[in-house]
Design a protein around this motif. Structure first.
Motif, short mmCIF file in Angstrom:
data_model
loop_
_atom_site.label_atom_id
_atom_site.label_comp_id
_atom_site.label_asym_id
_atom_site.label_seq_id
_atom_site.Cartn_x
_atom_site.Cartn_y
_atom_site.Cartn_z
N PRO A 1 -0.41 10.79 15.28
CA PRO A 1 -0.74 9.51 14.79
C PRO A 1 0.05 9.42 13.61
CG PRO A 1 -2.54 11.11 14.18
CD PRO A 1 -1.51 11.86 15.13
N ASP A 2 0.33 7.81 13.62
CA ASP A 2 1.02 7.28 12.33
C ASP A 2 2.31 7.90 11.98
OD1 ASP A 2 1.63 5.44 10.39
OD2 ASP A 2 0.33 6.28 8.89
N ALA A 3 2.93 8.37 13.05
CA ALA A 3 4.49 9.00 13.11
C ALA A 3 5.43 8.44 12.18
CB ALA A 3 4.82 9.57 14.43
N THR A 4 5.28 7.09 12.03
CA THR A 4 6.30 6.17 11.37
C THR A 4 6.45 6.47 9.81
OG1 THR A 4 5.85 4.33 13.06
CG2 THR A 4 6.95 3.67 10.89
N HIS A 5 4.99 6.75 9.32
CA HIS A 5 4.94 6.79 7.76
C HIS A 5 4.58 8.17 7.56
CE1 HIS A 5 3.69 2.76 8.88
NE2 HIS A 5 4.35 2.56 7.79
N LEU A 6 4.40 9.15 8.22
CA LEU A 6 3.89 10.59 8.03
C LEU A 6 4.89 11.56 8.42
CD1 LEU A 6 0.01 10.74 8.44
CD2 LEU A 6 1.26 10.16 6.42
N VAL B 1 0.69 -1.22 0.09
CA VAL B 1 0.03 0.14 0.20
C VAL B 1 0.83 1.35 -0.11
CG1 VAL B 1 -1.63 1.31 1.50
CG2 VAL B 1 -1.90 -1.16 1.08
N SER B 2 1.96 1.29 0.89
CA SER B 2 3.05 2.29 0.84
C SER B 2 3.38 2.69 -0.58
CB SER B 2 3.72 2.26 1.95
OG SER B 2 4.97 3.38 2.06
N GLU B 3 3.95 1.50 -1.22
CA GLU B 3 4.67 1.63 -2.53
C GLU B 3 3.45 2.41 -3.62
OE1 GLU B 3 6.65 -0.96 -5.93
OE2 GLU B 3 6.34 -1.98 -4.00
N LEU B 4 2.30 1.65 -3.44
CA LEU B 4 1.09 2.31 -4.35
C LEU B 4 0.79 3.68 -4.21
CD1 LEU B 4 -1.30 1.99 -6.10
CD2 LEU B 4 -2.62 1.33 -4.07
N GLN B 5 0.81 4.22 -2.83
CA GLN B 5 0.74 5.52 -2.28
C GLN B 5 1.92 6.38 -3.20
OE1 GLN B 5 0.64 5.17 1.77
NE2 GLN B 5 -1.81 5.11 1.74
N GLN B 6 3.07 6.01 -3.04
CA GLN B 6 4.13 6.84 -3.52
C GLN B 6 4.22 6.73 -5.13
OE1 GLN B 6 7.77 4.84 -2.00
NE2 GLN B 6 7.19 5.09 0.35
N TRP C 1 1.99 15.68 6.69
CA TRP C 1 1.92 15.39 5.34
C TRP C 1 2.49 14.05 5.14
CZ3 TRP C 1 5.12 19.31 7.18
CH2 TRP C 1 6.34 19.47 6.93
N HIS C 2 2.39 13.65 3.82
CA HIS C 2 3.00 12.30 3.48
C HIS C 2 4.11 12.65 2.70
CE1 HIS C 2 4.03 8.34 1.77
NE2 HIS C 2 2.73 7.82 2.48
N PRO C 3 5.60 12.22 2.93
CA PRO C 3 6.76 12.51 2.51
C PRO C 3 6.90 12.33 1.05
CG PRO C 3 7.20 10.58 3.89
CD PRO C 3 5.74 11.29 4.08
N ALA C 4 6.30 11.32 0.56
CA ALA C 4 6.20 10.92 -1.06
C ALA C 4 5.37 11.79 -1.70
CB ALA C 4 5.68 9.66 -1.07
N ALA C 5 4.30 12.40 -1.12
CA ALA C 5 3.29 13.32 -1.82
C ALA C 5 3.64 14.56 -1.83
CB ALA C 5 1.89 12.97 -1.22
N GLN C 6 4.56 15.30 -1.22
CA GLN C 6 4.55 16.66 -1.28
C GLN C 6 6.03 17.01 -1.22
OE1 GLN C 6 2.07 18.62 -1.18
NE2 GLN C 6 0.79 16.71 -0.52
N ALA C 7 6.52 18.11 -2.49
CA ALA C 7 7.51 18.60 -2.73
C ALA C 7 8.17 19.63 -1.34
CB ALA C 7 7.56 19.39 -3.89
N PRO C 8 9.71 19.19 -1.29
CA PRO C 8 9.96 19.70 0.14
C PRO C 8 9.73 21.33 0.24
CG PRO C 8 11.41 18.34 -0.74
CD PRO C 8 10.59 18.53 -1.88
N ASP C 9 9.73 22.00 -0.99
CA ASP C 9 9.52 23.67 -1.05
C ASP C 9 8.11 23.88 -0.59
OD1 ASP C 9 8.77 22.79 -3.28
OD2 ASP C 9 9.26 24.39 -4.69
N THR C 10 7.03 23.08 -0.97
CA THR C 10 5.56 23.17 -0.59
C THR C 10 5.49 23.09 0.75
OG1 THR C 10 5.13 22.57 -3.05
CG2 THR C 10 3.37 22.52 -1.31
N ALA C 11 6.04 22.03 1.17
CA ALA C 11 5.76 21.60 2.69
C ALA C 11 6.47 22.83 3.64
CB ALA C 11 6.66 20.17 3.06
N ALA C 12 7.81 23.14 3.26
CA ALA C 12 8.36 24.37 3.78
C ALA C 12 7.29 25.53 3.98
CB ALA C 12 9.78 24.70 3.21
N THR C 13 6.68 25.89 2.88
CA THR C 13 5.88 27.01 2.79
C THR C 13 4.59 27.08 3.49
OG1 THR C 13 6.24 27.59 0.42
CG2 THR C 13 4.45 28.54 1.00
#
Length: 318
Positions: A157-162, A77-82, A274-286
């Protein structure tokens, strides 16, 4: 009850931790809540997953079977999300930010700030009282960012994957009706409210347990507790039916006085996830920077919080 991915993650965490106590800490739950959740999962699967002993828990034969499947399902499931996130980023569409939050005023302030910081983006919001629901929506790719909160130093919650980043830590204040005998106080001892009924917003973290423990340390057990939406909490306080618990940044409201609790027995940590595979670092930083600015603005507009900050250090979340 239908089995969900979060249930599989709970089973995996219990097995890896080796005890319900350690697993509850990792999941940010009170142990009784985790035990109750495990019983529901076991009923759904048709038998006990763990044997409990003095030295922790050990998987049963059924538990080993479920864990074996979990080791396949969760990574898949994690691979599918990425892969889905990578595909989505390659599509030429206008930028969209889907935000979730448990804190209405802070969520609204963040939307306002993003209108200037990312003027070409379409921003949508989804409110939920459940931090775990928001985490699930992030993991499923149905939200881009979530504003949530934890009680003190409890893990999100879910700090391992998010990815979760701290926005700010606030003391928990009390809301009193303007005519309350203690309304003119600079601060309120929790023990002075032993005879009151209480109003709080819902949540699925450990805040209720932390509040119960704080009351016990103050020498009493809380009386009736109204767990309801913000507007209803405000009404119950305004009419004198209850006193309420709120973040220190709670906006000025007619008929209500917000005051700090002496000794700061409770703190609330605002976090952005946020999900690390779904967001660009600059967007998350903003988005993180604008969330912190939104909170700072809310703090500056609160006279009671500004007065408290003048004589106290910010909480640490511990």
């Amino acid at each position: 009850m239908e089995l969900e991915l979060r249930h599989l993650r709970t089973i995996r965490t219990i097995a890896e931790a080796g005890s319900l106590t350690r697993a509850a800490t990792l999941l940010g739950l009170a142990q009784p809540a985790l035990s109750a959740q495990l019983r529901r999962i076991e009923r759904a699967l048709g038998g006990a997953l763990f044997e409990r002993g003095r030295h922790g828990v050990r998987a049963t034969a059924l538990g080993e079977l479920v864990l074996e499947r979990t080791r396949i399902v969760l990574p898949a499931v994690s691979e599918l999300q990425q892969e889905a996130a990578r595909f989505a980023r390659t599509r030429q569409e206008p930028e969209r930010l889907r935000l979730g939050g448990t804190h209405g005023p802070l969520l609204g302030a963040l939307v306002d700030r993003l209108a200037e910081a990312v003027p070409g983006a379409t921003v949508t919001t989804r409110a939920s009282w459940s931090e775990r629901e928001l985490a699930g929506l992030l993991a499923e790719g149905r939200l881009d960012f979530a504003l949530a909160g934890t009680c003190g130093a409890a893990a999100p919650p879910d700090a391992t994957h998010l990815v979760w980043r701290e926005i700010a830590v606030d003391p928990v204040f009390v809301m009193l009706p303007a005519g309350h005998p203690l309304a003119a106080s600079a601060e309120v001892e929790l023990s002075a409210l032993a005879g009151e009924d209480w109003a709080v917003v819902p949540g699925d973290g450990c805040f209720a347990d932390c509040f119960t423990a704080a009351c016990a340390r103050a020498g009493f057990a809380a009386r009736r507790m109204y767990e309801t939406d913000t507007a209803s909490c405000v009404h119950l306080v305004q009419v004198g039916r209850a006193v309420g618990l709120c973040r220190a940044t709670f906006p000025t409201t007619p008929g209500i006085i917000t005051l700090p609790l002496a000794g700061t027995p409770l703190v609330w940590r605002h976090v952005l996830g946020w999900h690390p595979a779904a967001q660009a670092p600059d967007t998350a930083a903003t988005v993180l920077a604008e969330a912190r600015s939104a909170h700072a603005g809310a703090a500056a507009r609160s006279d009671s919080y500004a007065h408290w900050l003048a004589g106290n250090d910010l909480p640490t979340g511990a």
